[in-house]
Design a protein around this motif. Sequence first.
Motif, mmCIF file in Angstrom:
data_model
loop_
_atom_site.group_PDB
_atom_site.id
_atom_site.type_symbol
_atom_site.label_atom_id
_atom_site.label_comp_id
_atom_site.label_asym_id
_atom_site.label_seq_id
_atom_site.Cartn_x
_atom_site.Cartn_y
_atom_site.Cartn_z
ATOM 1 N N ALA A 184 4.602 75.535 31.011
ATOM 2 C CA ALA A 184 5.345 74.734 31.731
ATOM 3 C C ALA A 184 6.904 75.135 31.829
ATOM 4 C CB ALA A 184 5.206 73.262 31.042
ATOM 5 N N CYS A 185 7.542 74.578 32.990
ATOM 6 C CA CYS A 185 8.940 75.313 33.113
ATOM 7 C C CYS A 185 10.042 74.240 32.318
ATOM 8 C CB CYS A 185 9.383 75.314 34.418
ATOM 9 S SG CYS A 185 9.419 73.804 35.640
ATOM 10 N N GLY A 186 9.845 73.091 32.370
ATOM 11 C CA GLY A 186 10.525 72.058 32.042
ATOM 12 C C GLY A 186 11.678 71.436 33.002
ATOM 13 N N VAL A 187 11.618 71.987 33.935
ATOM 14 C CA VAL A 187 12.713 71.293 35.028
ATOM 15 C C VAL A 187 12.302 70.969 36.231
ATOM 16 C CG1 VAL A 187 14.661 72.780 34.114
ATOM 17 C CG2 VAL A 187 13.323 73.649 35.931
ATOM 18 N N CYS A 188 10.886 70.828 36.524
ATOM 19 C CA CYS A 188 10.379 70.573 37.742
ATOM 20 C C CYS A 188 10.262 68.928 37.825
ATOM 21 C CB CYS A 188 8.926 71.140 38.128
ATOM 22 S SG CYS A 188 7.825 70.615 37.030
ATOM 23 N N LYS A 189 9.763 68.196 38.814
ATOM 24 C CA LYS A 189 9.732 66.908 38.725
ATOM 25 C C LYS A 189 8.616 66.339 37.570
ATOM 26 C CE LYS A 189 8.707 62.771 41.606
ATOM 27 N NZ LYS A 189 8.631 62.540 43.061
ATOM 28 N N ASN A 190 7.430 67.106 37.687
ATOM 29 C CA ASN A 190 6.384 66.592 36.654
ATOM 30 C C ASN A 190 6.689 67.011 35.442
ATOM 31 O OD1 ASN A 190 4.626 65.631 38.605
ATOM 32 N ND2 ASN A 190 3.547 67.415 38.701
ATOM 33 N N CYS A 191 7.235 67.964 35.121
ATOM 34 C CA CYS A 191 8.013 68.427 33.795
ATOM 35 C C CYS A 191 8.741 67.289 33.290
ATOM 36 C CB CYS A 191 8.387 69.651 33.423
ATOM 37 S SG CYS A 191 7.124 71.132 33.451
ATOM 38 N N GLU A 192 9.722 66.819 34.063
ATOM 39 C CA GLU A 192 10.855 65.917 33.602
ATOM 40 C C GLU A 192 10.062 64.816 33.564
ATOM 41 O OE1 GLU A 192 13.935 65.922 36.589
ATOM 42 O OE2 GLU A 192 15.108 67.624 35.648
ATOM 43 N N PHE A 200 0.971 69.540 34.464
ATOM 44 C CA PHE A 200 0.822 69.658 35.983
ATOM 45 C C PHE A 200 2.259 70.117 36.603
ATOM 46 C CE2 PHE A 200 -1.884 66.492 34.468
ATOM 47 C CZ PHE A 200 -3.110 66.677 34.972
ATOM 48 N N CYS A 201 2.917 71.236 35.826
ATOM 49 C CA CYS A 201 4.147 72.069 36.312
ATOM 50 C C CYS A 201 4.058 72.396 37.463
ATOM 51 C CB CYS A 201 4.509 73.049 35.018
ATOM 52 S SG CYS A 201 5.837 73.817 35.586
ATOM 53 N N LEU A 202 5.212 72.286 38.180
ATOM 54 C CA LEU A 202 5.245 73.008 39.609
ATOM 55 C C LEU A 202 5.445 74.143 40.003
ATOM 56 C CD1 LEU A 202 6.225 69.291 41.088
ATOM 57 C CD2 LEU A 202 3.807 70.243 41.222
ATOM 58 N N ASN A 203 6.170 74.918 38.897
ATOM 59 C CA ASN A 203 6.840 76.110 38.999
ATOM 60 C C ASN A 203 5.927 77.324 38.414
ATOM 61 O OD1 ASN A 203 9.189 75.207 40.453
ATOM 62 N ND2 ASN A 203 10.439 74.586 38.834
ATOM 63 N N VAL A 204 5.066 77.088 37.715
ATOM 64 C CA VAL A 204 4.620 78.398 36.782
ATOM 65 C C VAL A 204 3.449 78.835 37.716
ATOM 66 C CG1 VAL A 204 5.671 77.370 34.734
ATOM 67 C CG2 VAL A 204 3.066 76.693 35.257
HETATM 68 ZN ZN ZN Z 1 7.737 72.302 35.465
#
Ligand code: ZN
Length: 388
Positions: A90-98, A104-108
């Motif tokens: 997970a990226c930690g900064v997308c809407k789902n991670c936040e 369900f990370c949107l960036n990886v």
């Molecule tokens: Zn993310």
Amino acid sequence: MSMEAVVYQGPHDVDVEEVDEPEIEHPNDVVIDITTTAICGSDLHMYEGRTDADPGIVFGHENMGIVDEVGDGVTTLEEGDRVVLPFNVACGVCKNCENGYTGFCLNVNPGFAGGAYGYVAMGPYKGGQAERLRVPFADFNALKLPEGREHEDSFILLADIFPTGWHGTELANLQPGESVAIFGAGPVGLMAAYSAKIKGAAEIYVVDRVDSRLELAEKHCDATPINFEESDPVEQIKSIHGGGVDKGVDAVGYQAIDPETDVSDDAYDPARENPAVVLNQLIQVVRATGQLGVPGLYVPSDPGAPDEMAAQGRLGIDFGKFFEKGLKVGTGQCNVKEYNRELRDLIIQGRADPSFVVSHRVDLEEAPEMYERFDNREEGVTKVLLEP
Ligand SMILES: [Zn+2]
Ligand SMILES: NC(=O)c1ccc[n+]([C@@H]2O[C@H](COP(=O)([O-])OP(=O)(O)OC[C@H]3O[C@@H](n4cnc5c(N)ncnc54)[C@H](O)[C@@H]3O)[C@@H](O)[C@H]2O)c1
Ligand SMILES: [Zn+2]
């Protein structure tokens, strides 16, 4: 430089092969030396050829180890740190991670919500059933552990099954004093039962056919074991409990065995599968207005499905009954980071010891044999840990 890794060859076939060692590819990466990595029931779906996985994948999404190389942008980790990684990348900064939905990370994983190590359709990340592993977005993904080797068999379970079992009870919104029926006494079902015990469930029923697994549920989770090969599990639970239970957890998924089919032999027999059977049993066994948690895996495409509809992930669910009873259901991948820190601290403080589920710790070289034995749900084979 090369290293040993477990590589998928095709249905029912994995080998330990030499592959390229991972390197730092981005300043936010670390590379860890794996100390323990585990085989999961989720790997078995790929192993059995029941997903779109292509040969060549390095398996392994349950990983822990020691940080060995640190990217220039990493700020909270250093060489020598002992860490466990959520199976989610997970990226930690997308809407789902936040919002805590790190599963369900949107960036990886472009075009898809969610990434994982060593798993079909979950992005380019190599698995950790190997000597070393690259960890992206390492500050966000790595959970630090106390130094040394203490609790190794418990901490590895923080990568997936302890949080996932806990997630099953969260998806069902299980409250202290409630009754719960858990289908599946594999590693995930056992962790759901153990989580239910920690949360103070009043009654816990665990359904399976493998006696050694049911015994663990009884001994370590104070659960009532229900063997579905003996008679209808719904009737067994209702007759003991006196009606429907408050909550239900599906820790089996789409490769569920239909109790109505004839017992063949001890090995897992695909001819006995019916992908909707557990969901429909839960709809029957949970009381009106109750809630179901479904951490068991369902897929949108199953190359080995018993029929055309199931091949596209479409199941014959008793939705009329579901509606009539006003039931609720929660599904999906576990967002491991939502729970792993607190579950780690329960382990450190001696308030949880999930390692009862571990049946084997073997050399990485023994992976091919252990995949076969775990896949057969052999008595006494519950959770298998590999040590490179
Ligand atoms: Zn993310
Ligand atoms: N949601 C997530 O994030 C997540 C994470 C990990 C695993 N999973 C999934 O959870 C499921 C369980 O994983 P596991 O590691 O425990 O695997 P497992 O395959 O070892 O366990 C499944 C158990 O279900 C039992 N079973 C089969 N048919 C049944 C039935 N009709 N009723 C009751 N029990 C039945 C089997 O005997 C087996 O013991 C798998 O589908 C896996 O992919 C999901
Ligand atoms: Zn897993």
